[in-house]
Design a protein around this motif. Structure first.
Motif, PDB file in Angstrom:
ATOM      1  N   ASP A  60       7.735 -10.228  -5.048  1.00  0.00           N
ATOM      2  CA  ASP A  60       6.537 -10.787  -4.418  1.00  0.00           C
ATOM      3  C   ASP A  60       6.163 -10.063  -3.129  1.00  0.00           C
ATOM      4  N   CYS A  61       6.929  -9.026  -2.765  1.00  0.00           N
ATOM      5  CA  CYS A  61       6.580  -8.197  -1.613  1.00  0.00           C
ATOM      6  C   CYS A  61       5.742  -6.981  -2.029  1.00  0.00           C
ATOM      7  N   TRP A  62       5.450  -6.879  -3.320  1.00  0.00           N
ATOM      8  CA  TRP A  62       4.712  -5.738  -3.840  1.00  0.00           C
ATOM      9  C   TRP A  62       3.416  -6.185  -4.497  1.00  0.00           C
ATOM     10  N   GLU A  63       2.410  -5.329  -4.431  1.00  0.00           N
ATOM     11  CA  GLU A  63       1.197  -5.477  -5.220  1.00  0.00           C
ATOM     12  C   GLU A  63       0.922  -4.111  -5.837  1.00  0.00           C
ATOM     13  N   GLY A  64       1.237  -4.005  -7.127  1.00  0.00           N
ATOM     14  CA  GLY A  64       1.173  -2.696  -7.768  1.00  0.00           C
ATOM     15  C   GLY A  64       2.162  -1.757  -7.101  1.00  0.00           C
ATOM     16  N   GLY A  65       1.673  -0.577  -6.694  1.00  0.00           N
ATOM     17  CA  GLY A  65       2.548   0.393  -6.031  1.00  0.00           C
ATOM     18  C   GLY A  65       2.572   0.256  -4.528  1.00  0.00           C
ATOM     19  N   HIS A  66       2.011  -0.838  -4.001  1.00  0.00           N
ATOM     20  CA  HIS A  66       1.949  -1.014  -2.543  1.00  0.00           C
ATOM     21  C   HIS A  66       2.977  -2.035  -2.076  1.00  0.00           C
ATOM     22  N   GLY A 157      -0.750 -12.971   6.289  1.00  0.00           N
ATOM     23  CA  GLY A 157       0.617 -12.557   6.589  1.00  0.00           C
ATOM     24  C   GLY A 157       0.975 -11.196   6.032  1.00  0.00           C
ATOM     25  N   ARG A 158       0.061 -10.579   5.248  1.00  0.00           N
ATOM     26  CA  ARG A 158       0.323  -9.266   4.656  1.00  0.00           C
ATOM     27  C   ARG A 158      -0.642  -8.227   5.221  1.00  0.00           C
ATOM     28  N   ASN A 159      -0.204  -6.971   5.185  1.00  0.00           N
ATOM     29  CA  ASN A 159      -1.107  -5.876   5.469  1.00  0.00           C
ATOM     30  C   ASN A 159      -2.134  -5.800   4.335  1.00  0.00           C
ATOM     31  N   CYS A 160      -3.372  -5.471   4.666  1.00  0.00           N
ATOM     32  CA  CYS A 160      -4.441  -5.517   3.664  1.00  0.00           C
ATOM     33  C   CYS A 160      -4.429  -4.318   2.715  1.00  0.00           C
ATOM     34  N   ARG A 161      -3.379  -3.502   2.715  1.00  0.00           N
ATOM     35  CA  ARG A 161      -3.324  -2.375   1.788  1.00  0.00           C
ATOM     36  C   ARG A 161      -3.288  -2.833   0.327  1.00  0.00           C
TER      37      ARG A 161
END
Length: 316
Positions: A60-66, A157-161
């Protein structure tokens, strides 16, 4: 994130993670001065740095390759109640982006986008905290979810990348040195009022790509520094080969070639805009960029027949 990283049933791995948190706290101990900082601020900083360092093993700390772990819990709490102080500052960016939208020639828009009306093209406001590791979002308007598909529960709470294309190679190809410019803007020391504008290819939660015109400004609320962002979907027609995250297998090679050619063109366009200092007139610069991108599409994208957009709906 904390519950998964430090479960009640301790393991060798979780004990090692806890030891790392203690190491970070020890490093901060020598800098800590109670007269200047509260214990809550120290805890927030240590926790954010720790999650950023150790969270890569958690899905859950990942979104795709980010990699975009949720590090900003403390920063989110600190921002509560501060948005009204930024609302008026936000107005300048909103008016500027509205001007760009209004000056765009209707011929640049697809018929579908025009018929959808203004509700389909919302202006989004967001705030991030550059003093917290990874510069997480601490506030978003409801229109953020409308435009991107990501709700506040995920985004804050997350970086918008996580808005950048999930495929790191496609992201680098199409967004190029804009990524480094944004990272530099979110780090180090900057003057209040310093701004940056970017034209990015972003993706919604569902994997639909869109052109995001992003305007960011360094602002202060009291003695705290934040980055105020206003963004909008420019509604430039998206080529069939780029429109979705997933490409049909029979078009993969064609999509890769088109992405490479478009990325090269965008790099040259961005260099031209900066060299000619068109960022001093954001509206004119954005208009020139839109016209240039559309000219490229008409010349290189087989969805166009002359000036007419006639996207292919299925395989021949």
């Amino acid at each position: 994130a904390m519950d998964k990283m430090l479960p009640l049933n301790w393991t060798i791995d979780s004990l090692a993670l806890l030891a790392r948190m203690r190491d970070i706290l020890k490093q901060k101990e020598d800098e800590f001065q109670p007269s200047e900082r509260c214990f809550a601020a120290l805890a927030n900083e240590v926790t954010a740095q720790w999650i950023l360092e150790v969270g890569q093993a958690f899905g859950d700390c990942w979104e795709g390759g980010h990699y975009c772990p949720k590090v900003g819990h403390g920063a989110m709490n600190d921002f509560v109640g501060k948005w009204p102080e930024l609302a008026n500052l936000c107005l300048k960016s909103v008016l500027m982006l509205n001007k760009i939208q209004e000056e765009c020639n209707p011929e640049m828009m697809t018929e579908a986008a025009i018929n959808e009306g203004s509700n389909a093209n919302p202006l989004v406001c967001a705030v991030s905290d550059p003093s917290t590791p990874d510069c997480p979002l601490v506030y978003i308007t409801e229109s953020f979810t409308t435009m991107t598909g990501y709700d506040a529960n995920f985004a804050l709470g997350r970086n918008c990348r996580f808005l950048q294309p999930n495929d790191p190679e496609a992201n680098q190809t199409l967004n190029g040195d804009e990524l480094a410019r944004m990272r530099a803007f979110c780090k180090g020391k900057h003057e209040v009022g310093e701004t940056i504008i970017n034209l990015l290819l972003n993706e919604t939660f569902e994997g639909v790509r869109f052109w995001n015109l992003l305007h960011m400004t360094h602002v202060d609320v009291g003695d705290a520094r934040f980055i105020l962002a206003v963004q909008t979907n420019l509604r430039i027609p998206m080529p069939r080969l780029l429109k979705h995250r997933e490409v049909p297998h029979y078009e993969v090679l064609q999509a890769l070639e088109f992405s490479h050619n478009l990325g090269t063109f965008l790099d040259e366009l961005r260099r031209h805009l900066r060299a000619n200092k068109t960022e001093s007139d954001v509206s004119e610069g954005a208009r020139f960029a839109i016209e240039s991108i559309l000219a490229f599409m008409k010349e290189n994208d087989d969805d166009y027949a002359g000036d007419q957009l006639v996207p292919r709906l299925g395989r021949d």
